[in-house]
Design an enzyme around this catalytic site. Structure first.
Site, PDB file in Angstrom:
ATOM      1  N   HIS A 126     -35.848  -1.212  18.800  1.00  0.00           N
ATOM      2  CA  HIS A 126     -36.011  -2.917  19.418  1.00  0.00           C
ATOM      3  C   HIS A 126     -34.952  -3.702  18.560  1.00  0.00           C
ATOM      4  O   HIS A 126     -34.442  -3.572  17.614  1.00  0.00           O
ATOM      5  CB  HIS A 126     -37.070  -3.034  18.889  1.00  0.00           C
ATOM      6  CG  HIS A 126     -37.681  -3.405  18.003  1.00  0.00           C
ATOM      7  ND1 HIS A 126     -37.110  -4.090  16.960  1.00  0.00           N
ATOM      8  CD2 HIS A 126     -38.582  -2.628  17.064  1.00  0.00           C
ATOM      9  CE1 HIS A 126     -37.883  -4.334  15.660  1.00  0.00           C
ATOM     10  NE2 HIS A 126     -38.079  -2.811  15.753  1.00  0.00           N
ATOM     11  N   HIS A 135     -19.535   3.591  19.823  1.00  0.00           N
ATOM     12  CA  HIS A 135     -19.936   5.265  20.147  1.00  0.00           C
ATOM     13  C   HIS A 135     -20.811   5.309  19.008  1.00  0.00           C
ATOM     14  O   HIS A 135     -21.095   6.006  17.678  1.00  0.00           O
ATOM     15  CB  HIS A 135     -18.559   6.396  20.060  1.00  0.00           C
ATOM     16  CG  HIS A 135     -19.245   7.512  20.076  1.00  0.00           C
ATOM     17  ND1 HIS A 135     -18.164   8.807  20.614  1.00  0.00           N
ATOM     18  CD2 HIS A 135     -20.744   8.209  20.644  1.00  0.00           C
ATOM     19  CE1 HIS A 135     -18.716   9.658  20.881  1.00  0.00           C
ATOM     20  NE2 HIS A 135     -20.248   9.780  21.137  1.00  0.00           N
TER      21      HIS A 135
END
Length: 204
Positions: A126, A135
């Site tokens: 979250h 990446h």
């Protein structure tokens, strides 16, 4: 739609697009003379790309810096590729050109930047913010409220505790455990992670 780059990363994106049934891939751009067809998709030379730039495109190249370079060069309409087996909270924001692979989990209030790769089985908890050209490698995990700067590579199986700030164009090694903030351009390995050197400043 079209893909730019015909490497292994491209093959994974082709699989995602085919499984999602949202787009049809009309061609792939790559100058490697060994490539005429990838799977059943024709390969065009990059000199012909301008003809297709009114179409939808994904830069299917794994290198973060190269994705940045070509995203500035092309004025295409960039789209996302999201595997149907990714788990994505309803309020996640995903910007253009980003690829989300199978088994990735993006939880509540995550923001993903442009032209990112969220690889197989990565977990982003979250309120994380992932900036452009990042990446996040397979099976890596970011706890809540982590911020990852532009162009950074989070290595395979790396773990980042909650609330960490990771600078731009840094490299987190495979299996590294991050318990402290990471400065720009740092290369970090180990458990706990330690800086071993610094990357060169990226080319704009």
């Amino acid at each position: 739609m079209y893909l730019f780059g015909g490497n292994g990363h491209c093959k994974v994106i082709v699989d995602i697009i085919k499984k999602s049934n949202e787009y049809t891939i009309e061609g792939i751009f790559d100058d490697n003379p060994k490539f005429n067809v990838i799977f059943d998709i024709p390969v065009f030379k990059t000199k012909d790309l301008d003809f297709f730039l009114d179409k939808q495109l994904i830069i299917s190249i794994g290198n973060n810096n190269i994705r940045k370079k070509f995203s500035k060069k092309f004025s295409a309409t960039y789209i996302n590729a999201i595997h149907p087996n990714a788990i994505i909270s309803n309020d996640v924001r995903i910007n253009e050109g980003t690829v989300i692979m199978a088994g990735a989990i993006l939880n509540a209030s995550v923001t993903i930047g442009k032209h990112c790769i969220i690889n197989t089985g990565a977990v982003i908890e979250h309120d994380c913010i992932i900036h452009d050209f990042v990446h996040v490698s397979p099976n890596s995990s970011l706890a809540g409220n982590v911020v990852v700067g532009e162009g950074t590579q989070i290595g395979i199986g790396a773990s980042v505790i909650q609330g960490i700030q990771i600078g731009k164009w840094s490299t987190i090694g495979a299996g590294t455990v991050i318990i402290d903030d990471v400065p720009d351009f740092a290369v970090i390995v180990g458990n706990p992670g330690k800086i071993i050197k610094y990357n060169s400043i990226e080319n704009d």
